[in-house]
Design a protein around this motif. Structure first.
Motif: not given
Length: 294
Positions: A254-273, A282-287, A247-249
């Protein structure tokens, strides 16, 4: 014209490396002669070095007397308590760490020699990097980039000293059936994370471990017991560590949106990830991303 590869006569390559480690609560401390720390355990490795005075450290019900220069090396889950003894104050340095390098984890978890005298092989190997870390711990400018890089260098020296010494002691020992099975499980978990499909990993990880257990012919309880004995964490915890690293990598791209990263990692949606990442760090992906790219 002759192809370039055919003209090559000799080549040396470093192996590809993808490893992370974490250091927690490293501290230098002087305590009085009545000081004591109660019985406890934690999921981390620990190096404890006495610098002056005398400490009694009890590990898994066996007591050791540490004089200056003596080192205690602990693994995850080792129950331990300590107290200063004698008539003088006691100074010690303590460092907790975790690593995901499988070979090093296995060496550390297999080691059951907790006490290492000041004149021991292990103490000679790791005292120089420990002294560097002690100086850096006392440095008021430890947050500077240069100091942080020197700290990383000292930590790698420490890990190299530990692994080099433990490997010598371990040399020639037959690899147990349990270690072989645990290594198989770890390899399959790593492959599963690399090939994460578009489904919820929090639901999928148990199924993945169950399928691996069936594949190698062991029950889930046996898989959990063997893996934890060899690596100091459960298969599910190990899988979470791999997912966090991946996830951290991805977040640092920065070319990948958090939504795309969420899907790449196999999560159903960005909120779940996002929820899972926050549970881990202890912090959000965007943080996390904003700390590197403002």
């Amino acid at each position: 014209m002759e192809d370039v590869p055919e003209r090559m006569r000799k080549e040396y390559l470093l192996p590809d490396m993808d490893s992370t480690f974490r250091v927690f609560a490293a501290h230098w401390r002087t305590v009085d002669q009545d000081w004591k720390y109660p019985l406890h355990k934690h999921p981390l490795f620990e190096v404890n070095l006495v610098l002056s005075g005398t400490q009694e450290m009890t590990v898994n019900r066996t007591s050791y007397i540490q004089k200056p220069g003596d080192i205690i090396l602990l693994g995850p889950g080792d129950e331990h308590e300590s107290r200063a003894i004698g008539r003088e104050n006691m100074t010690y340095y303590c460092l907790h760490f975790d690593v995901d390098e499988r070979a090093l984890r296995e060496l550390l978890c297999r080691n059951k020699t907790y006490f290492h005298a000041s004149n021991s092989e292990l103490a000679a190997a790791i005292r120089p990097p420990l002294d560097k870390l002690i100086r850096l711990t006392q440095d008021e400018g430890a947050e500077r980039v240069e100091s942080r890089m020197i700290t990383l260098s000292a930590l790698f020296e420490l890990f190299a000293g530990i692994s080099g010494t433990l490997s010598k002691w371990d040399h020639g020992n037959a690899v147990s059936r349990m270690s072989q099975a645990a290594s198989q499980i770890a390899s399959r978990l790593e492959r599963a994370v690399d090939e994460a499909e578009e489904q919820s990993m929090s639901e999928h990880d148990v199924e993945t471990i169950e399928s691996i257990a069936a594949e190698i012919g062991y029950s889930m309880s046996s898989v959990n017991r063997m893996f934890t004995a060899v690596y100091g964490v459960s298969p599910r915890q190990y899988m979470s560590t791999l997912m966090l690293k991946k996830s951290k990598l991805l977040l640092m791209d920065t070319e990948l949106t958090i939504e795309v990263i969420s899907a790449k990692l196999g999560y159903k949606n960005i909120a779940h990830f996002s929820r899972q990442f926050k549970r881990w760090t202890g912090e959000s992906p965007s943080s996390f991303r904003s700390r590197f790219y403002k």
